[in-house]
Design a protein around this motif. Structure first.
Motif, PDB file in Angstrom:
ATOM      1  N   ASN A 148       0.796  -1.221   0.000  1.00  0.00           N
ATOM      2  CA  ASN A 148       0.000   0.000   0.000  1.00  0.00           C
ATOM      3  C   ASN A 148       0.829   1.272   0.000  1.00  0.00           C
ATOM      4  O   ASN A 148       0.290   2.349   0.209  1.00  0.00           O
ATOM      5  CB  ASN A 148      -0.919   0.004   1.224  1.00  0.00           C
ATOM      6  N   ARG A 149       2.091   1.128  -0.217  1.00  0.00           N
ATOM      7  CA  ARG A 149       2.894   2.343  -0.263  1.00  0.00           C
ATOM      8  C   ARG A 149       3.410   2.562  -1.659  1.00  0.00           C
ATOM      9  O   ARG A 149       3.645   1.637  -2.414  1.00  0.00           O
ATOM     10  CB  ARG A 149       4.084   2.214   0.684  1.00  0.00           C
ATOM     11  N   ILE A 150       3.630   3.822  -1.952  1.00  0.00           N
ATOM     12  CA  ILE A 150       4.182   4.142  -3.269  1.00  0.00           C
ATOM     13  C   ILE A 150       5.580   4.699  -3.052  1.00  0.00           C
ATOM     14  O   ILE A 150       5.759   5.697  -2.350  1.00  0.00           O
ATOM     15  CB  ILE A 150       3.293   5.191  -3.957  1.00  0.00           C
ATOM     16  N   TYR A 151       6.539   4.041  -3.638  1.00  0.00           N
ATOM     17  CA  TYR A 151       7.931   4.447  -3.457  1.00  0.00           C
ATOM     18  C   TYR A 151       8.409   5.221  -4.656  1.00  0.00           C
ATOM     19  O   TYR A 151       8.280   4.790  -5.798  1.00  0.00           O
ATOM     20  CB  TYR A 151       8.813   3.224  -3.229  1.00  0.00           C
ATOM     21  N   SER A 152       8.962   6.351  -4.364  1.00  0.00           N
ATOM     22  CA  SER A 152       9.440   7.203  -5.433  1.00  0.00           C
ATOM     23  C   SER A 152      10.954   7.042  -5.514  1.00  0.00           C
ATOM     24  O   SER A 152      11.634   6.976  -4.497  1.00  0.00           O
ATOM     25  CB  SER A 152       9.066   8.641  -5.080  1.00  0.00           C
ATOM     26  N   LEU A 153      11.473   6.980  -6.740  1.00  0.00           N
ATOM     27  CA  LEU A 153      12.908   6.806  -6.910  1.00  0.00           C
ATOM     28  C   LEU A 153      13.455   7.789  -7.921  1.00  0.00           C
ATOM     29  O   LEU A 153      12.722   8.321  -8.748  1.00  0.00           O
ATOM     30  CB  LEU A 153      13.222   5.407  -7.435  1.00  0.00           C
ATOM     31  N   LYS A 154      14.747   7.966  -7.857  1.00  0.00           N
ATOM     32  CA  LYS A 154      15.408   8.752  -8.896  1.00  0.00           C
ATOM     33  C   LYS A 154      16.424   7.844  -9.584  1.00  0.00           C
ATOM     34  O   LYS A 154      17.234   7.189  -8.930  1.00  0.00           O
ATOM     35  CB  LYS A 154      16.145   9.938  -8.265  1.00  0.00           C
ATOM     36  N   VAL A 155      16.347   7.840 -10.873  1.00  0.00           N
ATOM     37  CA  VAL A 155      17.264   7.003 -11.639  1.00  0.00           C
ATOM     38  C   VAL A 155      18.089   7.909 -12.532  1.00  0.00           C
ATOM     39  O   VAL A 155      17.551   8.785 -13.213  1.00  0.00           O
ATOM     40  CB  VAL A 155      16.486   5.991 -12.509  1.00  0.00           C
ATOM     41  N   GLU A 156      19.378   7.674 -12.492  1.00  0.00           N
ATOM     42  CA  GLU A 156      20.222   8.528 -13.322  1.00  0.00           C
ATOM     43  C   GLU A 156      20.930   7.665 -14.352  1.00  0.00           C
ATOM     44  O   GLU A 156      21.708   6.761 -14.000  1.00  0.00           O
ATOM     45  CB  GLU A 156      21.228   9.241 -12.439  1.00  0.00           C
ATOM     46  N   CYS A 157      20.673   7.954 -15.594  1.00  0.00           N
ATOM     47  CA  CYS A 157      21.313   7.197 -16.666  1.00  0.00           C
ATOM     48  C   CYS A 157      22.471   8.009 -17.181  1.00  0.00           C
ATOM     49  O   CYS A 157      22.291   9.041 -17.839  1.00  0.00           O
ATOM     50  CB  CYS A 157      20.305   6.934 -17.788  1.00  0.00           C
ATOM     51  N   GLY A 158      23.657   7.541 -16.865  1.00  0.00           N
ATOM     52  CA  GLY A 158      24.840   8.304 -17.221  1.00  0.00           C
ATOM     53  C   GLY A 158      25.121   8.279 -18.710  1.00  0.00           C
ATOM     54  O   GLY A 158      24.380   7.700 -19.500  1.00  0.00           O
ATOM     55  N   PRO A 159      26.206   8.935 -19.086  1.00  0.00           N
ATOM     56  CA  PRO A 159      26.522   9.025 -20.509  1.00  0.00           C
ATOM     57  C   PRO A 159      26.817   7.664 -21.134  1.00  0.00           C
ATOM     58  O   PRO A 159      26.695   7.506 -22.349  1.00  0.00           O
ATOM     59  CB  PRO A 159      27.756   9.936 -20.551  1.00  0.00           C
ATOM     60  N   ARG A 160      27.221   6.702 -20.319  1.00  0.00           N
ATOM     61  CA  ARG A 160      27.578   5.419 -20.924  1.00  0.00           C
ATOM     62  C   ARG A 160      26.440   4.403 -20.831  1.00  0.00           C
ATOM     63  O   ARG A 160      26.629   3.229 -21.093  1.00  0.00           O
ATOM     64  CB  ARG A 160      28.815   4.844 -20.226  1.00  0.00           C
ATOM     65  N   TYR A 161      25.285   4.874 -20.425  1.00  0.00           N
ATOM     66  CA  TYR A 161      24.109   4.004 -20.427  1.00  0.00           C
ATOM     67  C   TYR A 161      23.773   3.693 -21.885  1.00  0.00           C
ATOM     68  O   TYR A 161      23.860   4.582 -22.718  1.00  0.00           O
ATOM     69  CB  TYR A 161      22.960   4.739 -19.736  1.00  0.00           C
ATOM     70  N   PRO A 162      23.356   2.556 -22.214  1.00  0.00           N
ATOM     71  CA  PRO A 162      23.104   1.371 -21.382  1.00  0.00           C
ATOM     72  C   PRO A 162      24.291   0.417 -21.222  1.00  0.00           C
ATOM     73  O   PRO A 162      24.114  -0.696 -20.758  1.00  0.00           O
ATOM     74  CB  PRO A 162      21.977   0.671 -22.150  1.00  0.00           C
ATOM     75  N   GLU A 163      25.457   0.831 -21.580  1.00  0.00           N
ATOM     76  CA  GLU A 163      26.586  -0.045 -21.338  1.00  0.00           C
ATOM     77  C   GLU A 163      26.850  -0.173 -19.845  1.00  0.00           C
ATOM     78  O   GLU A 163      27.221  -1.240 -19.343  1.00  0.00           O
ATOM     79  CB  GLU A 163      27.857   0.521 -22.020  1.00  0.00           C
ATOM     80  N   THR A 164      26.702   0.956 -19.149  1.00  0.00           N
ATOM     81  CA  THR A 164      26.864   0.891 -17.695  1.00  0.00           C
ATOM     82  C   THR A 164      25.495   1.028 -17.041  1.00  0.00           C
ATOM     83  O   THR A 164      24.588   1.675 -17.586  1.00  0.00           O
ATOM     84  CB  THR A 164      27.754   2.039 -17.185  1.00  0.00           C
ATOM     85  N   ALA A 165      25.425   0.468 -15.870  1.00  0.00           N
ATOM     86  CA  ALA A 165      24.141   0.509 -15.161  1.00  0.00           C
ATOM     87  C   ALA A 165      23.818   1.924 -14.708  1.00  0.00           C
ATOM     88  O   ALA A 165      24.722   2.730 -14.498  1.00  0.00           O
ATOM     89  CB  ALA A 165      24.220  -0.411 -13.947  1.00  0.00           C
ATOM     90  N   PRO A 166      22.561   2.220 -14.558  1.00  0.00           N
ATOM     91  CA  PRO A 166      22.192   3.532 -14.024  1.00  0.00           C
ATOM     92  C   PRO A 166      22.395   3.544 -12.515  1.00  0.00           C
ATOM     93  O   PRO A 166      22.508   2.491 -11.889  1.00  0.00           O
ATOM     94  CB  PRO A 166      20.698   3.645 -14.361  1.00  0.00           C
ATOM     95  N   THR A 167      22.446   4.742 -11.965  1.00  0.00           N
ATOM     96  CA  THR A 167      22.463   4.807 -10.499  1.00  0.00           C
ATOM     97  C   THR A 167      21.034   5.052 -10.038  1.00  0.00           C
ATOM     98  O   THR A 167      20.290   5.826 -10.658  1.00  0.00           O
ATOM     99  CB  THR A 167      23.363   5.948  -9.991  1.00  0.00           C
ATOM    100  N   VAL A 168      20.689   4.373  -8.989  1.00  0.00           N
ATOM    101  CA  VAL A 168      19.309   4.432  -8.528  1.00  0.00           C
ATOM    102  C   VAL A 168      19.287   4.910  -7.085  1.00  0.00           C
ATOM    103  O   VAL A 168      20.151   4.534  -6.288  1.00  0.00           O
ATOM    104  CB  VAL A 168      18.643   3.039  -8.611  1.00  0.00           C
ATOM    105  N   ARG A 169      18.302   5.676  -6.785  1.00  0.00           N
ATOM    106  CA  ARG A 169      18.212   6.184  -5.416  1.00  0.00           C
ATOM    107  C   ARG A 169      16.737   6.261  -5.023  1.00  0.00           C
ATOM    108  O   ARG A 169      15.908   6.752  -5.795  1.00  0.00           O
ATOM    109  CB  ARG A 169      18.835   7.583  -5.388  1.00  0.00           C
ATOM    110  N   PHE A 170      16.447   5.802  -3.835  1.00  0.00           N
ATOM    111  CA  PHE A 170      15.081   5.935  -3.343  1.00  0.00           C
ATOM    112  C   PHE A 170      14.883   7.336  -2.795  1.00  0.00           C
ATOM    113  O   PHE A 170      15.756   7.879  -2.120  1.00  0.00           O
ATOM    114  CB  PHE A 170      14.815   4.933  -2.223  1.00  0.00           C
ATOM    115  N   VAL A 171      13.755   7.900  -3.093  1.00  0.00           N
ATOM    116  CA  VAL A 171      13.416   9.192  -2.503  1.00  0.00           C
ATOM    117  C   VAL A 171      12.549   8.972  -1.273  1.00  0.00           C
ATOM    118  O   VAL A 171      12.749   9.608  -0.236  1.00  0.00           O
ATOM    119  CB  VAL A 171      12.669  10.077  -3.530  1.00  0.00           C
ATOM    120  N   THR A 172      11.631   8.038  -1.416  1.00  0.00           N
ATOM    121  CA  THR A 172      10.799   7.687  -0.278  1.00  0.00           C
ATOM    122  C   THR A 172      11.603   6.819   0.670  1.00  0.00           C
ATOM    123  O   THR A 172      12.304   5.910   0.233  1.00  0.00           O
ATOM    124  CB  THR A 172       9.565   6.885  -0.738  1.00  0.00           C
TER     125      THR A 172
END
Lengths: 496, 142
Positions: B57-81
């Motif tokens: 019942n919760r909604i989790y908000s995240l921030k995803v950052e796709c760097g210049p080498r995406y999709p070769e490199t993984a994105p960085t992910v961060r929870f906001v909630t």
């Protein structure tokens, strides 16, 4: 351009938007994990308007709707175009129904879901329900477990239900507990009470009580460690020492917490802890919670093995306040019917250091408690009607039985415990009072000064040569009627 | 078509469209944080807490950052909630790329959707599902 879809069921543009502005109508798909609907809405509509439509279609209240588009929550003040919501795109919908998320369809309200889950857990199937019991404990429904407290403590506890002005025993119990909880003083008094202490110092008795509870039995079957714990007299004794001595108990708990945090820092240790927690603790919680609201013994017993038996999880909670207001983390019982009183069953949140939600407050329940009893007795004497009610209550029979058995019990206790005849006498006095009261319809023994309580002991002491009645009395009070201990005190204070 | 390296922006535009069309089961959502972001770097994601867990019942908000080498490199992910979960830093919500499988063993065929779905799946794992959670609505201060 966007005026298509006349045949679509979702085409509401004509009827439902009287204030529909000049914007074009777009069709937006609204998706819940269960459902999908296409909703036609003006392109420049606001989120609020959109929600209106949705609430009609999904039959939910507007304020229960949470809309998500492209990873963002749509706020009421926004407009659809602001978020770039165009024709053919999909918006996610979450319908917040109190506690339960829509997707399960099992139930849509907190109470029903909790009682379903808790109901099943109270039907003693802890195996299936550790998961579901954790859910209600997560949402923390307040609940009562009075009836089980009574049965858990055996018939003796029937007496605990004695009047607080109500004929309903459940309520009596609750009120008593509430009083206890709000008054730590009273609590320490209970603990000091000779009878209580005596009961506690009798490991067999306590073990019997615990074992008598069917849930504990189940638990014990499934987890032999628990029965091992219970059967170890050393452990029990230590446990009860702890239970009697609140300060010591707190100390213990803190130590255990520290030990656990150390444990947790061992690589791999954390996971082991977690596993143990799920396997052992959960079912214990459910069983214990239902039984007493607090099973003082197993948990405390487990404390002393903290190093060897990492059965609890990382402690993320503040150290428990055993005297504090009970946290309502208990699952509701078959006796949920007992009025909407909030979680006053004297249970603490089963945290790490307090694994079974020990609350010393409720330890004293079911025990004779002088100050409490006094008020009870007063009330009873004032209210003959109450007596009538009490007498006709079903519990009376069991109470009578227990009373009859009590003298036996009382005499058993001292036999096995170090404190001898002194306490026995005190107990018997209390018993007699109770009996008088029942027989005479509530006159006997409202207030009893310590002097009267310890009359026999005082006599014995003076016979032994301790002439100073004052000092004797003090010593007796301090030791709770334990003659031997009193003597030691007296000797200790007289340098000779 | 394996072996073809899709240029970053094409990939991200594809993911953007997917996010807007709501592909998937409706339990995760993602989109550009700022629609004007021409570099398609910053994304917001949303995970709906799975039922029968403490995240329910919760909604989790995240921030995803796709760097210049995406999709070769993984994105960085961060929870906001605020969330309590293995692999998520308790104080700032960053997702530890080494503990989350899809991030640790990133393939360029993975996508933001897959990351979100994986995080959601982890919420249902035994080790996470019963973790006591902070009160709803709290966010990390960063």
């Amino acid at each position: 351009m966007a005026e298509q879809g006349a045949a679509d069921p979702g085409n509401n543009n004509n009827n439902n938007k009287p204030e529909d502005s000049e914007g074009t109508i777009i069709k937006v798909t609204v998706k819940t994990p269960k459902d999908k609907e296409e909703i036609a809405i003006a392109e420049d509509a606001s989120v609020t308007q959109f929600k209106e439509e949705i609430s009609k279609r999904f039959k939910a209240k507007q304020d229960q709707l949470v809309l998500i588009f492209a990873g963002k929550i749509l706020k009421d003040g926004d407009s659809l175009s602001q978020h770039g919501i165009k024709d053919g795109l999909t918006v996610h919908l979450v319908i917040k129904t109190a506690h339960k998320y829509v997707s399960d369809g099992a139930s849509t309200s907190a109470s029903s879901s909790t009682s379903t889950q808790a109901g099943s857990s109270s039907t003693s199937s802890p195996a299936a329900n550790p998961t579901s019991t954790s859910a209600p404990s997560g949402s923390a429904p307040p609940s009562t477990q009075t009836p089980n407290l009574l049965t858990g403590f055996g018939d003796l506890a029937g007496l605990a239900g004695l009047g607080m002005g109500s004929a309903n025993f459940m309520e009596l119990q609750q009120q008593m507990q509430r009083q206890l909880m709000s008054n730590p003083e009273m609590l320490s008094q209970i603990m000091e009470n000779p009878l209580v202490q005596n009961m506690m110092s009798n490991p067999d008795l306590m073990r019997q009580m615990i074992v008598a509870n069917p849930q504990m039995q189940q638990l014990m079957e499934r987890n032999p460690e628990i029965s091992h714990m219970l059967n170890n007299p050393e452990l029990m004794r230590q446990t009860m020492e702890l239970a009697r001595n609140p300060a010591m108990m707190q100390e213990m708990m803190r130590n255990q917490d520290r030990a656990l945090s150390n444990l947790e820092s061992i690589p791999g240790g954390y996971n082991a802890l977690r596993r143990m927690y799920t396997d052992i603790q959960e079912p214990m919680f459910s069983a214990a919670r239902e039984q007493f609201g607090s099973n003082p013994f197993s948990a405390l017993g487990g404390n002393s093995e903290s190093g060897a038996q990492p059965s609890r999880t990382e402690n993320r909670e503040p150290l428990p306040n055993p005297w504090g207001p009970p946290n309502s983390s208990t699952s509701s019982e078959s006796g949920t019917g007992t009025t909407g009183s909030t979680s006053t069953t004297g249970s603490t949140n089963p945290s790490v250091s307090n694994p079974l939600g020990i609350n010393p407050g409720s330890l004293g329940n079911g025990m004779f408690n002088s100050p409490g009893m006094q008020s009870l007795l007063q009330q009873i004497s004032e209210n003959p009607q109450l007596m009538q009610n009490m007498l006709s209550a079903p519990y009376m029979r069991s109470m009578m039985q227990s009373l009859a058995q009590n003298p036996e019990l009382a005499s058993q206790n001292p036999a096995s415990s170090p404190s001898s005849t002194g306490t026995n006498a005190a107990q018997q006095q209390l018993m007699q009072q109770m009996l008088q009261m029942f027989a005479g319809g509530g006159g006997g023994g409202s207030t009893q000064t310590p002097e009267m309580r310890f009359q026999t002991q005082l006599d014995q002491l003076s016979a032994m040569g301790f002439i100073n009645r004052e000092a004797n009395l003090q010593a007796l009070i301090a030791t709770g009627g334990d003659i031997n201990a009193a003597i030691e005190r007296l000797l200790g204070s007289q340098p000779s | 078509m394996s072996g073809v390296k899709v240029p970053r922006n094409f990939r991200l535009l594809e993911e953007l469209e997917e996010g807007q069309k709501g592909e998937g089961d409706g339990t995760v959502s993602w989109g550009l944080e700022d629609d004007e972001d021409m570099t398609l770097t910053r994304w917001t994601g949303m995970i709906i807490g799975p039922a029968r867990t403490n995240y329910e019942n919760r909604i989790y908000s995240l921030k995803v950052e796709c760097g210049p080498r995406y999709p070769e490199t993984a994105p960085t992910v961060r929870f906001v909630t605020k969330i309590s979960m293995n692999g998520i830093n308790n104080s700032n919500g960053t997702v530890d790329s080494r503990s989350i499988q899809v991030l640790a063993k990133w393939q360029n065929s993975y996508s933001i959707k897959i990351v979100l779905q994986e995080l959601r799946r982890l919420m249902m794992s035994k080790e996470n599902m019963k973790l006591p959670q902070p009160p709803e609505g709290q966010t990390y201060s960063t």
